[in-house]
Design an enzyme around this catalytic site. Structure first.
Site, short mmCIF file in Angstrom:
data_model
loop_
_atom_site.label_atom_id
_atom_site.label_comp_id
_atom_site.label_asym_id
_atom_site.label_seq_id
_atom_site.Cartn_x
_atom_site.Cartn_y
_atom_site.Cartn_z
N GLY A 47 19.87 1.44 1.80
CA GLY A 47 18.42 1.24 1.84
C GLY A 47 17.97 0.77 3.20
O GLY A 47 18.73 0.16 3.96
N ASP B 103 5.11 -8.66 -2.50
CA ASP B 103 5.27 -7.22 -2.42
C ASP B 103 5.93 -6.71 -3.70
O ASP B 103 6.87 -5.94 -3.66
CB ASP B 103 6.09 -6.86 -1.19
CG ASP B 103 6.07 -5.36 -0.91
OD1 ASP B 103 5.15 -4.68 -1.42
OD2 ASP B 103 6.98 -4.87 -0.21
#
Lengths: 1104, 187
Positions: free
Chosen positions: A119, A235
């Protein structure tokens, strides 16, 4: 059942193997475990294979055919499991998309073998890595990206590392360790999450509504865990909320607290910078206030918003404003749209999963829309409140998200009690039948009606039992709000018992535990936001949501406040000058007004500060006023409103303090508490507040204000600092986080603390270690005002140690006295006291002191158990005295033929008196309130239990110890009737109508109907009971146990509902109890170890 | 109603004989309820164990709180036995009818019984035989399956009756399914 044999090896291995991720690891696991046992290994492999290949066989279908929800869910779950394990793309997929870098040169980190990139985030790269030592496992390693290691990113990264390390929650990806790579880049090692985004998971596994909501609850609780540690995610979005299968269940993991920022903007000694102009997070899931580029004022509610959007998407497959629109109109337009327009409710969208029924729509709409409200003040105040509401929905209870209508509440309540409902349904059916029959069937109809009435009554009784039981459980949990709710419900929903509709008497007691009597209440027309009292405690000044400034005379209860003036906008802060002539008030928009309290005129209005005034303080010398403006500054001026200086402070100012000598001003900041010199206006000291990080509430306490008390936004505790040295000298655990206001008693040893949920806790402080430390304990807590989210519940001390006032969003101002507000109160009976009575009408306590005058001279006296019609009786030697309770004057003396008295009791009318020795019982009667009396009868009977009089003094109920039976004796004729036989009874009790008789025999608890001889409760092999009390309304039985515990039984349904009281510490034997005024208050008497008596009062005081 | 409450009370107090008295009571009640349903509904109606057992519970122990597992345990143990007896009797009767009856009837019943989620008499007997085998091998798992199959309890409810945690029960149930899959495959 406890001696369960060890599981067969095949099962043990199977169950261990299914926890493993894939087939290959299962195989190696089995190879290792089975060794040479080929048969076993083949057996388990065959089982595992069957699991993979045969998701649906006979047993499955047999069980799935049951119309049982959870059964269906289970099958569904297993299908998904099977699906998951045969679909490698699900289990072995990595959280984010794989980046296959051609020129992969991983950073080198000792003990880890970085395998590949899994990622890429804004500031770091996540690697799949193999940890080599001390244990071998797969982990995720996040390393700051090469070329991006700017100061800012490292600072932010350090923030993340420490924030994560503080958290320990199954649903938050764990951090194992952290360090720097050889090239000096920070990294940390995280739990590898093999999950997929929550939205994808729900779609792929076709989760039903309940399962989706359960995941949402888990998500809320995980985020709440972080919030409690001062970490906001900022987030939250589906790609950061991953779901994986663990032990056959979907488990969520919140990852990437990468943009998280501790509320206190300083972690690890560095400023955690979130670049002012850089938008962090994904617009689709981001709260409107986050879009404001200067987002200093972001709090935990941004996460509540994001979870709301995720839930929105789980329900509708779309975000409130969808991706396409965002692409089309761009970020800026997106936000202006978000702020301008209320999004469609989920039910207005095309439902994604098709599980909406009419009612579900409405409630879920409420919940989701509350969570994503543009105005964060209207959102859930916390993620846990959000979770609680979703849970309430799941439990079939009314949700909080909207004021529920009566019909809605009824529907929900009915659904909560499934069994009872089925009975109500039966009743409905029989009613329909009745309406359709002809006359000649009347007899049958009559029978049917009787039966249906009986059914209905039974259903109603069950409902009552369930409600009472729930209330008792809540009582044990200490959840006052819920207890109040339940008690209100019980009160408003009375059950007809014996033809009379009234709430169970026990409700009074439960209500009294939740709320407390005031010493005066004042009703204001709008929510009270701020309160101050004059030094003499005679008057109080309030400011409210309308902006009105009102003066209240505290000595005139129920008086109307005098309107001094108004801000015409919500006002939150108020202070009164020490001389009581002048007051200052502050509004939400930053205006400060000075008022003349004597003539009610406005003296001066100052130009508004940048932000709203949260707190005003008048210095003790009367010369200065300090005003705290929300997240901006502290304004300091003289008593006439001339500015002296200002202090910039980017923090809330929910409290400010002046030192006692008025030379210092104390204000909380984001990282500590600052002390300013009043002459220079300069900061001269800062006080470290570790372990608190976000101090909001301050108060002086202790002798001469030597202690500084501080409370925090997220922690459920207070700290006590030595003001002179700044040293931490104590911590007090609270039951709730975020104390909103604190005030101390005159001697500084009591703290009263208020919370947004309407609760007040009273804390008792005591010095220990010779004054080097301070401890505190919750003395009592109670519900003072209607709960309201995220508001301050203002408090002010009145002179002395015991009185204070509070104001609430319900518009009430209450005056409290500490003595009244205890829930249970343990007292030691003074040595000089021979007996203690609870006055039935008022619940007050009355002691009978030993005096020189007869009959209270000696300890060897016997008292009647309670005050009846204003009198009690006492036996001493051969004399029985009838005593007026009010002034304790002897109004009659009776010469008794008994050799020694053991028991003494009045009839309910107080005109008949029974006295017993071990072998004899005498009964006297008076027709002129004991002006004269006669011995009515005398019986030779050996008895163990105290005898009881009933039926207007006509009947004596007494046990015959020799004959092991209970007798009912007609006093006039002496005729004996046997009520029960073959029992040795140690205690007897009757309800007020003498209809029900309760008894304790050896290991037997028995309640019977005296007339029909029907046994209502029969518990054999039941030990440890020492006292029983039947409530007069026939609903409950209290069971007092030797160890001091008190249980409640429900008579109509004949079940034990639960604990009413459990002593915290060992108490002596329960001797006696008294119950006042329809169970409004109880007093328990325990014989304590030192030989005296302890009195316990539940709750502390009853109303006038 | 008070009969059963008393018996449950005695079982709670450790009276073993009471357990024996409980079974006939529960059995009678369940059979009565089952017969009632069969009369009112189509004769081939598959017995819904859940509904029956829950109804019986409400009727017999109704005045007590459902969450009171203390007595629930004993009740469900008896219900499982009783329900099994009823179902198996029912299945045997049907199976024998089938063998003895005309062919057209077989066809109809076969069609009816193949509806998803329902079991034919033979299938139920087959399950019961397998269950007997499992009983010998792993009594705990067999108990779980019986509670699910005959008393119609959910995994969570069954966990409560047996006294194991929900997650363990789910593991066991997973195993039970695999075990049956292997068993029913035939050799």
């Amino acid at each position: 059942m406890n001696r369960r044999p060890a599981p067969p090896p095949a099962r043990r291995l199977y169950e261990q193997a299914i926890a493993l991720a894939d087939e290959a690891s299962q195989r190696s696991f089995l190879a290792e475990q089975c060794g040479d046992d080929v048969v076993l290994r083949e057996r388990v492999e065959r089982l595992l294979q069957a699991r993979r290949e045969q998701p649906n066989h006979l047993l499955h279908r047999a069980v799935a055919s049951e119309g049982d929800d959870s059964g269906g869910k289970q099958t569904d779950l297993l299908n998904r499991l099977t699906h998951a394990s045969t679909n490698p793309s699900v289990t072995s997929d990595t959280p984010t998309e794989i980046q296959d870098c051609g020129q992969f040169t991983p950073p080198s980190i000792p003990s880890y073998n970085l395998v590949r990139v899994i990622g890429e985030g804004g500031m770091g790269t996540v690697y799949l890595a193999e940890q080599l030592a001390p244990i071998r496992r797969e982990v995720a390693v996040k390393v700051i990206k090469p070329g991006m290691d700017s100061e800012e990113v490292i600072a932010r990264f350090r923030g993340e590392r420490q924030a994560l390390a503080m958290m320990d929650h199954t649903n938050i990806a764990k951090v194992f360790e952290s360090g720097t790579t050889e090239r000096g880049r920070p990294y940390f090692v995280m739990e590898l999450v093999r999950g997929i985004p929550i939205t994808d998971y729900c779609k792929q596994h076709d989760l039903n509504l309940r399962q989706r909501l359960e995941l949402c609850v888990d998500l809320c609780m995980a985020v709440h865990h972080a919030h409690q540690r001062g970490v906001i995610h900022r987030d939250l979005k589906p790609t950061n909320v991953l779901v994986m299968n663990q032990d056959g269940k979907p488990v969520i993991k919140v990852i990437d607290f990468g943009v998280s920022k501790a509320l206190r903007g300083d972690l690890g000694g560095r400023t955690l910078v979130t670049h002012g102009s850089q938008l962090i997070g994904t617009p689709l899931y981001m709260a409107p206030e986050q879009a404001k580029r200067t987002n200093y004022d972001v709090d935990t509610r941004v996460d509540v918003y994001s979870i709301g959007v995720v839930l929105y998407e789980l329900l509708t497959d779309a975000t409130p404003i969808d991706r396409e629109t965002l692409k089309r109109i761009g970020v800026d337009q997106f936000y202006s749209l978000l702020v301008r327009r209320e999004p469609d409710r989920p039910s207005q969208r095309v439902p994604g999963a098709g599980f909406h029924t009419k009612l579900l729509k409405r409630e879920l709409d409420w919940i989701v829309m509350k969570a994503i409200d543009r105005d964060r003040d209207r959102r859930y105040p916390s993620a846990s409140a959000f979770a609680a509401d979703v849970q309430r929905y799941l439990d079939g209870e009314p949700v909080e998200a909207c004021p529920p209508s009566w019909a809605y509440r009824f529907g929900k309540t009915a659904r909560q009690y499934r069994i009872e409902l089925s009975m109500l349904a039966l009743l409905m059916v029989s009613l329909v039948v009745i309406s359709g029959v002809s006359l000649w069937q009347m007899a049958a109809v009559d029978a049917a009606r009787r039966e249906s009435e009986q059914r209905e009554r039974h259903a109603v009784e069950l409902l009552q039992a369930l409600k009472l039981q729930r209330a008792l459980t809540t009582l044990q949990d200490g959840n006052l709000m819920r207890l109040h709710e339940l008690a209100t419900d019980l009160q408003s929903d009375p059950v007809s018992i014996d033809g009379v509709s009234r709430p169970p008497e026990l409700t009074h007691l439960l209500m009294n535990v939740a709320t407390r009597p005031t010493r005066g209440s004042f009703a204001n027309a709008s929510a009270v936001n701020g309160l101050a009292a004059t030094r003499d405690g005679q008057r109080a000044l309030s400011v409210d949501e309308r902006g009105d400034v009102k003066l209240w005379d505290l000595n005139a209860p129920d008086a109307i406040g005098r309107l001094i003036g108004t801000h015409n906008e919500p006002a939150h802060a108020v202070a009164i000058s020490p001389d009581g002539h002048t007051a200052v008030t502050g509004s939400k928009l930053g205006t400060i007004c000075f008022w003349n309290l004597d003539d009610g005129t406005l003296i001066r209005r100052l130009p508004p500060l940048e932000t709203g005034i949260e707190t005003l303080r008048w210095s003790p010398d009367g010369r200065h006023v300090a005003a705290g403006a929300r997240y901006s500054e502290v304004w300091v001026g003289d008593a006439d409103g001339n500015e002296a200086f200002r202090i910039a402070n980017d923090h809330r100012h929910e409290s400010l303090l002046f030192s006692r000598d008025s030379t210092r001003l104390i204000a909380p900041t984001r990282k500590d508490i600052c002390v300013y010199d009043m002459r220079s206006g300069k900061k001269i000291r800062s006080i470290n507040t570790q372990p608190l990080k976000n101090v909001r509430t301050l108060c002086f306490a202790g002798k001469d204000d030597r202690w500084l008390i501080a409370g925090e936004r997220f922690k459920e505790s207070l700290i006590i600092l030595d003001f002179k040295t700044g040293k931490l000298i104590g911590q007090v655990p609270l039951d709730t986080s975020y104390p909103r206001a604190i005030c101390a008693s005159g001697n500084g040893m009591w703290l009263r603390i208020s919370f947004s949920d309407g609760q007040i806790q009273v804390i008792q402080l005591s010095p220990s270690d010779g004054g080097a430390a301070v401890t505190g304990r919750i003395f009592t807590k109670f519900l003072a005002h209607r709960p309201a989210s995220d508001v301050r519940l203002p408090l002010a001390s009145l002179p002395g140690e015991t009185a204070f006032i509070s104001g609430g969003q319900d518009g009430n101002i209450h005056r409290w006295h500490q003595h009244d507000v205890r829930s249970t109160e343990m007292r030691r009976r003074p040595d000089s006291v021979l007996a203690t009575y609870l006055i039935p009408e008022t619940g007050r306590v009355s002691h009978v002191h030993r005096t020189k005058q007869s009959p209270f001279t000696s300890r060897h006296v016997v008292f009647s158990p309670e005050i009846v019609d204003g009198v009690f009786a006492v036996a001493s030697g051969n004399t029985i005295s009838v005593v007026r309770a009010g002034d304790q004057q002897v109004i009659a003396e009776i010469k008794s033929p008994l050799a020694g008295h053991r028991d003494l009791a009045f009839s309910a009318e107080a005109d008949t008196l029974v006295a017993g020795s071990a072998t004899q019982v005498c009964v006297w009667k008076s027709n002129d309130r004991w002006g004269s009396h006669e011995l009515v009868n005398q019986f030779e009977i050996q008895h163990d239990a105290p005898p009881r009089l009933c039926d207007g003094g006509q009947t004596l109920i007494v046990d015959d110890a020799a004959g092991r039976r209970i007798l009912e004796i007609d006093i006039g004729s002496g005729r004996r009737t046997e009520l029960a036989n073959d029992v040795s009874v140690s205690f007897l009790c009757l309800d007020s109508g003498a209809r029900r008789l309760g008894m304790i025999a050896e290991n037997l608890l028995l309640v019977m109907d005296r007339r029909s001889a029907e046994v209502l409760i029969e518990k054999h092999q039941f030990h440890g009971v020492s006292r029983l009390q039947l409530s007069d309304d026939g609903t409950t039985l209290l069971e007092g146990r030797r160890d001091g515990r008190v249980y409640v039984w429900h008579l109509p349904t004949r079940q034990r509902l639960g604990l009413l009281y459990q002593p915290k510490n060992a108490v002596g034997m329960l001797h006696r109890w008294q119950i006042a005024n329809q169970s409004r208050r109880m007093m328990l008497e325990f014989g304590s170890d030192y030989g005296g008596t302890d009195l316990l009062l539940i709750p502390g005081q009853i109303g006038p | 109603m008070s009969d059963i409450t008393k018996i449950l009370g005695r079982i709670d107090a450790g009276d073993d004989r009471a357990t024996e008295e409980l079974l006939p009571l529960v059995y009678d009640e369940l059979r009565r309820l089952a017969a009632q349903r069969m009369r009112h509904e189509r004769s081939d109606h598959t017995l819904q164990a859940t509904a029956l057992v829950h109804d019986a519970y409400v009727r017999l122990v109704g005045s007590r709180n459902e969450s009171c597992w203390q007595s629930g345990t004993h009740f469900f143990a008896a219900a499982v036995q009783a329900m099994r007896r009823i179902l198996i009797e029912h299945a045997r009767r049907k199976a024998s009818q089938k063998r003895g009856g005309g062919w057209s009837r077989i066809a109809i019943e076969d069609y009816e019984e193949q509806r998803v989620g329902e079991l034919s008499a033979e299938q139920l007997l087959e399950l019961d035989e397998a269950l007997a085998k499992l009983e010998v091998e792993d009594a705990l798992i067999a108990e779980l399956v019986r509670l699910r199959l005959y008393a119609g309890l959910s995994v969570t409810e069954a966990a409560g009756v047996i006294g194991i945690s929900r997650s363990v029960a789910y593991q066991h149930w997973d195993y039970a399914l695999a075990w049956f899959a292997v068993e029913l495959q035939g050799d």
